[in-house]
Motif scaffolding. Sequence first.
Motif: not given
Lengths: 406, 90
Positions: A298-301, A308, B54, B64, B68-70
């Motif tokens: 899982p990633f987070h911005y 990210y 993006d 967005q 999660s990664i876009s």
Amino acid sequence: MNNVIIIGSGPAGLTAAITCAQKGLEVYVIDEYMKPGGRLLGQLYEQPDGTWWNGINESNKLFQQAVDLGIQFYLETAVFNIEKKDNRWKVYTDKETFQTTNLLLATGAAEAPVPIPGWTLPGVMSVGAAQVMTNVHRVKPGNRGIIIGINVLSSAIAMELKLAGVDIACLALPKNNQITHESAHPKKVLDSLLHVAHMAPSSFVKLGSKLMKNNFMKELGVTFFPRNGVKMWDIPIQLKKAVIEIYGEQEVAGVTIASISSKGEVIEGSEENIAVDFVCIAGGLYPLGELAALTGCPFHYIEELGGYVPLHNEQMETPVEGLFVAGNITGIEGAKVAAAQGRVAGLSIAERTGQHQLEEELKDAIKQVADTRKNAYIQFHPEVESGRRTVQMEWEEYWSKREQII
Amino acid sequence: MAECEMIICRCEEVTYQELLDTAITYNCSARELKLRTRAGMGYCGGRTCRSMVDQVAKQVGSEQSKKSISLKYQAPIRPVNFVDLGGEGK
């Protein structure tokens, strides 16, 4: 047979490799570049105590130590995929396929682009590329250049280029559009520069940064920022000018620069041409998490960390079993923080291979990361600590919600 | 050169204007913007333009998620010979 594969031989990867090897683990290090050191290679600056930090020497020291410990290096080897099969990692490269039980991603950061009309001409490069050409390969990127984008990285590299005898016409902002956005806004840029003002050898800038702690003063600061810029290392910093076009027939011949309002709008009729033979674009750094993304991690911005980031805890573990991260993949910070994180990751991996009594060492290493961060000479983002706390919170939230991904 | 003609995705030659128009017309997410324009779908796998696609979506398209990664990453993440990809190489 190895116990751990480390992808990336920058300060984080090398330090992790050394830590693992010191604990008796068999270590492989893979890097797509031909020399170990990663972004450390390009660094060259004077430290507050007057000594010089030379990234090439630092890289060589780490590399030599790693080689002496029997660590295997696979340089000029690009990893194009990673996969988990039967609890083992398969690491696919353009040379061969490796297998391991513990995988550390220390892939660092990449540079964000800044689109300017004409930016596809030969002679336009990222500021990091100019740094590598100059400091690593000792090739001048050109005789006279301009840097588009004013940030910590670009001002440091401007100074390095100057040291190498390359003339830099100025540092200016990119023209405001939907992509350049905040990096084209004088007040936002000034804001982000204030916390690195202590690096500036100019007393004007230092004094200015003390005066501009509040918003009103910042507004004034931008309004009264001299039209001809402020000089740092004799290079004009143009907070109120933007490059609106890069021109040239076959390659870069120059740029058109214009005055901008304190909100970043171009002032008509103020355009002038500056002849240069190369252009550096500086959009800042973002964590390079592509390999982690392939694993389903899982990633987070997180703005404060540069983009990210893969979810991870203080021990540098990700929620994916056997997958660890260290260095700029976890957020944009300096080389010393990356190295400290590498040590933590190395100890965590050693612990996972069944070594005992590492708790104290691991605790110390984690504390070392926090201390290094606090004492860092350069903060890429003033709120980096808050970004780190956000990751921790996300980590806890994640575990409160679900079981471990296998 | 006018700003609207500026190339954002070099591999698929997608311009700034094309991205803006598409994002505004369809109120795109980054992924939809990519699929409609092919920006980020060329040889380099979006290594150059990903963050710009993006950004356009973020500024003029739809909201967005930060969770999660876009724009999804897919192997191979580096250009690789078919022979190496198939495991028939060295």
